[in-house]
Motif scaffolding. Structure first.
Motif, short mmCIF file in Angstrom:
data_model
loop_
_atom_site.label_atom_id
_atom_site.label_comp_id
_atom_site.label_asym_id
_atom_site.label_seq_id
_atom_site.Cartn_x
_atom_site.Cartn_y
_atom_site.Cartn_z
N GLU A 159 6.51 22.99 -8.89
CA GLU A 159 7.60 22.95 -7.91
C GLU A 159 7.69 21.58 -7.25
O GLU A 159 8.79 21.05 -7.05
CB GLU A 159 7.39 24.03 -6.83
CG GLU A 159 7.69 25.43 -7.29
CD GLU A 159 9.20 25.68 -7.41
OE1 GLU A 159 9.96 25.18 -6.56
OE2 GLU A 159 9.58 26.38 -8.36
N ARG A 160 6.55 21.01 -6.90
CA ARG A 160 6.56 19.69 -6.26
C ARG A 160 7.17 18.64 -7.18
O ARG A 160 7.92 17.78 -6.74
CB ARG A 160 5.14 19.29 -5.86
CG ARG A 160 4.61 20.05 -4.68
CD ARG A 160 3.24 19.56 -4.29
NE ARG A 160 2.72 20.29 -3.15
CZ ARG A 160 1.56 20.03 -2.58
NH1 ARG A 160 0.79 19.06 -3.05
NH2 ARG A 160 1.15 20.74 -1.56
N GLU A 215 9.30 19.23 -9.73
CA GLU A 215 10.71 19.54 -9.93
C GLU A 215 11.58 19.09 -8.77
O GLU A 215 12.73 18.70 -8.95
CB GLU A 215 10.90 21.04 -10.15
CG GLU A 215 10.47 21.51 -11.51
CD GLU A 215 10.69 23.00 -11.72
OE1 GLU A 215 10.73 23.40 -12.89
OE2 GLU A 215 10.81 23.75 -10.73
N HIS A 216 11.04 19.13 -7.56
CA HIS A 216 11.81 18.80 -6.37
C HIS A 216 11.56 17.38 -5.87
O HIS A 216 11.98 17.02 -4.77
CB HIS A 216 11.53 19.82 -5.25
CG HIS A 216 11.99 21.20 -5.61
ND1 HIS A 216 13.30 21.58 -5.53
CD2 HIS A 216 11.30 22.27 -6.08
CE1 HIS A 216 13.42 22.84 -5.93
NE2 HIS A 216 12.22 23.28 -6.27
N GLY A 217 10.88 16.58 -6.68
CA GLY A 217 10.65 15.18 -6.32
C GLY A 217 9.68 14.97 -5.18
O GLY A 217 9.66 13.90 -4.58
N GLU A 218 8.88 15.97 -4.88
CA GLU A 218 7.91 15.84 -3.78
C GLU A 218 6.60 15.21 -4.25
O GLU A 218 5.74 14.90 -3.43
CB GLU A 218 7.62 17.23 -3.19
CG GLU A 218 8.85 17.87 -2.58
CD GLU A 218 8.63 19.33 -2.23
OE1 GLU A 218 7.46 19.78 -2.22
OE2 GLU A 218 9.62 20.03 -1.98
#
Length: 69
Positions: free
Chosen positions: A49-50, A52-55
């Motif tokens: 998730e990190r 995928e969301h650019g985090e």
């Protein structure tokens, strides 16, 4: 980054596994292996998730999984 999977036996008989380097990654199970498996699955989802969301930025990773018995 290296993550450490910690597991402990609770007073109520359940097992708790967590990865302290990833806040919120903890899981209960009826056995140590079940709890650790659930926590590892959750950790991989959090990392995905990190990314995928650019985090987070992609890094060289090494994943080793023991062969099923």
């Amino acid at each position: 980054m290296k993550f450490t999977l910690d597991c402990e036996h609770e007073d109520d008989g359940r097992w708790l596994a967590e990865i302290a380097q990833l806040p919120g990654v903890l899981a209960y199970g009826n056995s140590a292996q079940e709890a650790m498996t659930k926590a590892e699955v959750l950790a991989l989802r959090v990392l995905a998730e990190r990314l995928e969301h650019g985090e987070a930025q992609p890094l060289d990773i090494s994943i080793s999984v023991p062969a099923a018995a």
